[in-house]
Motif scaffolding. Structure first.
Motif, PDB file in Angstrom:
ATOM      1  N   ARG A  85       0.839  -1.214   0.000  1.00  0.00           N
ATOM      2  CA  ARG A  85       0.000   0.000   0.000  1.00  0.00           C
ATOM      3  C   ARG A  85       0.867   1.255   0.000  1.00  0.00           C
ATOM      4  NH1 ARG A  85      -5.353   1.148   2.378  1.00  0.00           N
ATOM      5  NH2 ARG A  85      -5.425   3.247   3.233  1.00  0.00           N
ATOM      6  N   HIS A 136       2.855   1.735  -3.253  1.00  0.00           N
ATOM      7  CA  HIS A 136       2.033   2.350  -4.307  1.00  0.00           C
ATOM      8  C   HIS A 136       1.931   3.857  -4.086  1.00  0.00           C
ATOM      9  CE1 HIS A 136      -1.074   3.140  -7.170  1.00  0.00           C
ATOM     10  NE2 HIS A 136      -1.979   3.392  -6.261  1.00  0.00           N
ATOM     11  N   GLU A 137       1.690   4.233  -2.850  1.00  0.00           N
ATOM     12  CA  GLU A 137       1.628   5.673  -2.519  1.00  0.00           C
ATOM     13  C   GLU A 137       2.903   6.374  -2.986  1.00  0.00           C
ATOM     14  OE1 GLU A 137       1.321   6.226   1.709  1.00  0.00           O
ATOM     15  OE2 GLU A 137       1.815   8.355   1.572  1.00  0.00           O
ATOM     16  N   GLY A 175       4.895   5.334  -5.282  1.00  0.00           N
ATOM     17  CA  GLY A 175       5.080   5.188  -6.721  1.00  0.00           C
ATOM     18  C   GLY A 175       4.260   6.176  -7.532  1.00  0.00           C
ATOM     19  N   ILE A 176       3.183   6.714  -6.949  1.00  0.00           N
ATOM     20  CA  ILE A 176       2.325   7.637  -7.698  1.00  0.00           C
ATOM     21  C   ILE A 176       3.119   8.850  -8.191  1.00  0.00           C
ATOM     22  CG2 ILE A 176       0.326   9.190  -7.536  1.00  0.00           C
ATOM     23  CD1 ILE A 176      -1.011   7.050  -5.731  1.00  0.00           C
ATOM     24  N   PRO A 177       3.837   9.570  -7.308  1.00  0.00           N
ATOM     25  CA  PRO A 177       4.608  10.717  -7.843  1.00  0.00           C
ATOM     26  C   PRO A 177       5.731  10.299  -8.794  1.00  0.00           C
ATOM     27  CG  PRO A 177       5.008  10.408  -5.479  1.00  0.00           C
ATOM     28  CD  PRO A 177       3.867   9.514  -5.849  1.00  0.00           C
ATOM     29  N   GLY A 194       5.429   8.317 -11.088  1.00  0.00           N
ATOM     30  CA  GLY A 194       4.831   8.143 -12.419  1.00  0.00           C
ATOM     31  C   GLY A 194       4.901   6.724 -12.938  1.00  0.00           C
ATOM     32  N   ILE A 195       5.340   5.785 -12.085  1.00  0.00           N
ATOM     33  CA  ILE A 195       5.428   4.400 -12.542  1.00  0.00           C
ATOM     34  C   ILE A 195       4.053   3.754 -12.475  1.00  0.00           C
ATOM     35  CG2 ILE A 195       7.820   4.153 -11.849  1.00  0.00           C
ATOM     36  CD1 ILE A 195       6.648   2.542  -9.403  1.00  0.00           C
ATOM     37  N   ARG A 196       3.916   2.645 -13.172  1.00  0.00           N
ATOM     38  CA  ARG A 196       2.678   1.860 -13.103  1.00  0.00           C
ATOM     39  C   ARG A 196       2.894   0.788 -12.038  1.00  0.00           C
ATOM     40  NH1 ARG A 196      -0.303   4.318 -17.741  1.00  0.00           N
ATOM     41  NH2 ARG A 196       1.357   5.727 -18.356  1.00  0.00           N
ATOM     42  N   PRO A 251      -9.417  -9.137  -2.634  1.00  0.00           N
ATOM     43  CA  PRO A 251      -9.646  -7.762  -3.121  1.00  0.00           C
ATOM     44  C   PRO A 251      -9.729  -6.751  -1.988  1.00  0.00           C
ATOM     45  CG  PRO A 251     -11.371  -9.296  -3.891  1.00  0.00           C
ATOM     46  CD  PRO A 251     -10.599 -10.003  -2.830  1.00  0.00           C
ATOM     47  N   GLN A 286      -7.039  -2.150  -1.784  1.00  0.00           N
ATOM     48  CA  GLN A 286      -8.053  -1.095  -1.667  1.00  0.00           C
ATOM     49  C   GLN A 286      -7.686   0.178  -2.427  1.00  0.00           C
ATOM     50  OE1 GLN A 286      -8.515  -0.265   2.499  1.00  0.00           O
ATOM     51  NE2 GLN A 286      -8.686  -2.437   3.023  1.00  0.00           N
ATOM     52  N   VAL A 287      -6.394   0.352  -2.707  1.00  0.00           N
ATOM     53  CA  VAL A 287      -5.954   1.660  -3.222  1.00  0.00           C
ATOM     54  C   VAL A 287      -5.216   1.588  -4.554  1.00  0.00           C
ATOM     55  CG1 VAL A 287      -5.817   2.646  -0.891  1.00  0.00           C
ATOM     56  CG2 VAL A 287      -3.759   1.631  -1.917  1.00  0.00           C
ATOM     57  N   VAL A 288      -5.018   0.387  -5.088  1.00  0.00           N
ATOM     58  CA  VAL A 288      -4.266   0.215  -6.335  1.00  0.00           C
ATOM     59  C   VAL A 288      -5.236  -0.054  -7.476  1.00  0.00           C
ATOM     60  CG1 VAL A 288      -2.611  -1.286  -7.538  1.00  0.00           C
ATOM     61  CG2 VAL A 288      -2.210  -0.656  -5.147  1.00  0.00           C
ATOM     62  N   ARG A 289      -4.971   0.518  -8.638  1.00  0.00           N
ATOM     63  CA  ARG A 289      -5.855   0.321  -9.787  1.00  0.00           C
ATOM     64  C   ARG A 289      -5.774  -1.108 -10.320  1.00  0.00           C
ATOM     65  NH1 ARG A 289     -10.353   1.028 -11.720  1.00  0.00           N
ATOM     66  NH2 ARG A 289     -10.586   1.009 -13.953  1.00  0.00           N
ATOM     67  N   VAL A 308      -5.052  -4.627  -9.890  1.00  0.00           N
ATOM     68  CA  VAL A 308      -4.928  -5.689  -8.884  1.00  0.00           C
ATOM     69  C   VAL A 308      -5.258  -7.035  -9.512  1.00  0.00           C
ATOM     70  CG1 VAL A 308      -5.789  -6.576  -6.670  1.00  0.00           C
ATOM     71  CG2 VAL A 308      -5.615  -4.093  -7.053  1.00  0.00           C
ATOM     72  N   ARG A 310      -5.418  12.662  -8.784  1.00  0.00           N
ATOM     73  CA  ARG A 310      -4.330  11.692  -8.593  1.00  0.00           C
ATOM     74  C   ARG A 310      -3.571  11.983  -7.300  1.00  0.00           C
ATOM     75  NH1 ARG A 310      -0.845   8.762 -12.434  1.00  0.00           N
ATOM     76  NH2 ARG A 310       1.285   8.620 -11.655  1.00  0.00           N
ATOM     77  N   VAL A 351      -6.165   4.778  -8.939  1.00  0.00           N
ATOM     78  CA  VAL A 351      -7.236   4.652  -7.938  1.00  0.00           C
ATOM     79  C   VAL A 351      -7.949   3.319  -8.133  1.00  0.00           C
ATOM     80  CG1 VAL A 351      -9.455   5.604  -7.179  1.00  0.00           C
ATOM     81  CG2 VAL A 351      -7.571   7.147  -7.752  1.00  0.00           C
TER      82      VAL A 351
END
Lengths: 407, 407
Positions: free
Chosen positions: A16, A19-20, A22-24, A26-28, A36, A42-45, A47, B16, B44
Motif C-alpha cells: 500500500r 504504491h503511494e 510510486g504515484i509521484p 509516475g510508474i505503473r 480484493p 483497496q488503493v491500487v488500480r 490488482v 491523482r 485509484v
C-alpha cells in the motif's frame, strides 16, 4: 511515455505504501493480492487477486510487468527462478532473497562472512537444544570472565541438571516466522518440544542480553549504487515493533558508521536489490550482533516517509527499477515512529479525529485494515528538535488510537 | 472501521495527488473519471467512468460516498443542488463553488465585499469593450496622476481614435477557462470580436501592470476551522504557471498577513469548504488585487507536498471530511515548484533518470499523462536554505524534462 510497470507480490501495508510512493514517480504499479480487500488492494488500480504460491498465477501476474518485487518474503524460491527463466527481472533475486527467507541459510552466510551473530545452531530435537543451552551458557560465562566476546572456551555457568537449561534458548523455525510468530523462548527440554511439531527445521540461538535493538537500513540498486539511512533504535513490545527512534539516541558516530557499513557490505555481498533492513542487537557488553534481515520495505524504515528526504518506499522502487537513488538523509533532528495496534474497539475513527485535533503536526498512516486486538493497523510519525516531546506525541497518538490511553 | 468514502469528480492530476494524500489518511477514495486512462484513474482502485455533465451518472457515482468534492470546477450548479437534495454533502457546496465557476459572479461578490479587484465589467459586444478600454485608461491615468488607486476621475490617457484602444483589455469568458484558455488580450475593436463568438458572457478587465503574481492559499472546514499557507509568488509563462516560490521572496510580513487574512475572509464569507487559492496581482504601485479564485487543490499549492507539514491535498481531504486540519507551516526556508511541460520528445523517461542522478534531493511528481507540447505532465519540488540554488535545481529539472535544457 515508457514509464515501467512494477509488479509487487503481496497486498499488505508495505505494498500500500509502496504504491503511494510510486504515484509521484509516475510508474505503473501492479499488485498480486490474496483478496480484493487487502490493505494495498483497496488503493491500487491494477490488482490481480490470486495465490502467490501458484506458479501459473505468478506467471500470469508477471506478464506485462517490467520487474517483480515483494511485500513479503514468502514466495517459493523455485517460483522466483521460474520467473527469472521466463525473462522477468525479480528484485531482490532468489539468490539474495533466500537469506531473508531462511534463517539457517542467513546464519551460515553471515558466519562465512565473519559477521557477528548470536551463538546459533540448527537443532533437530530437544536433546540438541539442551546441548546448545550448555554451550551458550559456557560462552556467556567466558565473556563474563574475560570480557572477550570471541573466545569460546571457559567454564559453563549453567546447572545442566535434569531438563532445566542453564540459560534460556531462542528457537525459531527457519522459514515463515515474523512479528514474534515462529519464535519461542524455552528454558527446559520439555518446553523445547513444541517448535519441532511443525516439521520445519529449527534454529537455536542464544538469548542475547541486549541493551537495545538497532536497525541499519540501506537500499541498493542493480548497478551497485547504494544509500544508507541513519541507524535507528527499535523498541519491541511482546516481540512486535512498538517504537522506532531516528537516529538512535546516543549512538556513537563510529558505531553508527560501522553498522551502516555492515549493512552495505551484506547488501553488496548477498547481491540485494531494493531495501535491506538489518536488525541488530546492541549488547550490554558493547557488541553489535545481527538479529534478522529483511529484503523489502520494513517497519524500522516507516519513519522515512515523513522524516527523510526520500522514503524507503520510494527508494525501494527506484532501486528495483535501477533508477538513481534518492537522498536518504533525515529532514528533522528527531523522527519517531509508533505502531498503531488494534485494541478492543473496532472503530478507530473518533480516536483518529481526536489525535488530529490534539496534534496538527501528527502524521498518521492508516492501513485500511479491520481492527483486531494486537494487529498492526497503522503507524504515526512525529518529528522535531525535542526528542522527549517527539516521543510523547507519537506514544500518545498510538496509545490513544489503540485505546490504552483514555485521554 | 467506519472510515469514510470521498468521491472526487474529475480524473486529472489533482485527483491523482489527492488519492496519494488520502492513502495514509486511511479514507476510501472514489473517482468519477472521463476515461479509464485519465491521470488519476490509473492509480485509484474505485473508478467510475462517466460524464460529470450527466446527472444520472453523478447520482450513481455519489451513491455510497460520504462526501463529494472536485478535481475541477466544471460540474453544473444545478447538478450539485440535486446531489445536495439527495442528501449527499457536496464540498465546496454549489453556493460557494459558483464563485470559482463564474468570473462574473465572483467579481460582483468581491465588489460587494469591498475587496480590491482589477477594473472590470460584463461586456456584450466590441463596442462595450471599447468603452471599457477608455474607462480603464482614465482610471490608470488617474492613478498615475494622484498615486491614489481609489479615485476614478481624471483625464484619460488613451487616444480613443478609430478602433485602437487606449490601453489593452483582458477579455475572459465567465465560465470554462483555465491556464490561459478562454482568455484574450485585445487592443482594438477588431480584436475584441473573437471572444463573443462562443455565445458565453464575457468579462472585460483592465490589463493590470503587475510587478508579480502572488497566491494566498487557505483551507476551511465545515465547522469553520481554517488554516493559511504562506503566501507564495507565482511566475506565469504564456498564461501558464511556470514556477512557484514559497514563501514569496521579499514580501513584507504585514502584506503577507493581509493577503492571508483576505483569503480567510473570502473563504469564510463565501462558505468555502476545502482548499481555496486566491490568485493575486501585486501592482507596481503597491496594490494587491484579486485575480482568480480556485476552490480545489491548486497548482500554486503543489510545493506543499514536500515543503509543508501538511500538503494542500491532505488538508483538502481533511476539510471536506470535517476532520481537524493539519499544520500548514513550511518545513524548509525555501521551497520551489516548477511545472514540467511536455516538449517535442514523447518519452521523458531517460530525462527523468538523468534528473534523479543529477539531484538526489529532487522531488519529482509525474502525472502519468502522454507528453504533448505545452501540456502539464508533472512538476518538481526542491527545497533548502539557499533560494538561488533551490530555484536553479527546480528550473534545471523542469527544463531538462521538457527538453529545453540540453545538459
Amino acid at each position: 511515455m515508457t514509464f515501467p510497470v512494477v509488479g509487487m507480490v503481496g497486498g499488505g501495508q508495505l505494498a500500500r505504501m509502496s504504491h503511494e510512493a510510486g504515484i509521484p514517480l509516475g510508474i505503473r504499479f501492479r499488485l498480486l493480492s490474496d483478496t480484493p480487500q487487502d490493505s494495498a488492494a483497496q488503493v491500487v488500480r491494477d490488482v490481480v487477486v490470486g495465490d502467490y504460491r501458484d506458479l501459473d498465477t505468478l506467471r500470469e501476474f508477471a506478464r506485462g510487468c517490467d520487474v517483480i518485487t515483494f511485500d513479503h518474503e514468502h514466495v517459493p524460491t523455485e517460483h522466483l527462478r521460474a520467473l527469472e527463466a521466463d525473462g522477468i527481472p525479480v528484485r531482490p533475486g532468489p539468490d539474495a532473497l533466500v537469506h531473508a527467507q531462511d534463517k539457517g541459510v542467513m546464519r551460515a552466510r553471515l558466519d562465512a562472512m565473519g559477521i557477528p551473530c548470536p551463538l546459533h545452531r540448527i537443532v533437530r530435537d530437544p536433546g540438541d537444544v539442551a546441548a546448545f543451552a550448555s554451550e551458550a551458557a559456557r560462552a556467556a560465562g567466558a565473556r563474563q570472565d574475560t570480557g572477550d566476546a570471541d573466545t569460546g572456551s571457559g567454564p559453563g555457568s549453567g546447572s545442566g541438571s535434569g531438563s532445566a537449561f542453564p540459560v534460556p534458548v531462542v528457537l525459531k523455525t527457519v522459514r515463515g516466522g515474523y512479528d514474534g510468530k515462529g519464535v519461542w523462548v524455552v528454558r527446559s527440554t520439555a518446553e523445547a518440544a513444541d517448535p519441532f511439531k511443525a516439521g520445519v527445521p529449527v534454529l537455536a540461538e542464544e538469548k542475547v542480553d541486549f541493551a537495545r535493538e538497532l536497525a541499519a537500513c540501506v537500499v541498493r540498486s542493480p548497478h551497485g549504487q547504494a544509500v544508507a539511512y541513519p541507524v535507528v533504535e527499535s523498541i519491541q513490545v511482546d516481540g512486535v515493533c512498538d517504537t522506532v527512534i531516528a537516529p538512535a539516541p546516543a549512538l556513537p558516530e563510529q558505531e553508527a558508521v560501522q553498522a551502516q557499513e555492515l549493512a552495505l557490505r551484506i547488501a553488496g555481498e548477498l547481491g540485494v536489490v531494493g531495501h535491506l533492513a538489518v536488525e541488530l542487537f546492541e549488547t550490554r557488553d558493547g557488541r553489535v550482533l545481527v538479529n534478522e534481515l529483511a529484503m523489502r520495505p520494513h517497519n524500522s524504515g516507516h519513519w522515512t516517509q515523513d522524516g527523510a528526504v526520500t522514503s524507503q518506499f520510494a527508494n525501494h522502487l527506484r532501486a528495483v527499477l535501477d533508477l538513481p537513488l534518492g537522498d536518504p538523509r533525515p529532514r528533522a533532528e528527531w523522527t519517531v515512529m509508533a505502531n498503531v495496534l488494534g485494541g478492543d474497539y473496532p472503530d478507530m475513527y473518533s480516536a483518529y479525529l481526536h489525535c488530529m485535533a490534539r496534534d496538527p503536526q501528527l502524521k498518521i498512516h492508516m492501513y485500511g485494515k479491520d481492527v483486531k486486538p494486537g494487529r498492526k493497523v497503522g503507524h504515526v510519525n512525529t518529528y522535531g528538535d525535542d526528542l522527549a516531546d517527539v516521543r510523547e506525541r507519537a506514544a500518545h497518538a498510538a496509545g490513544y488510537l489503540r485505546g490504552t490511553i483514555p485521554e
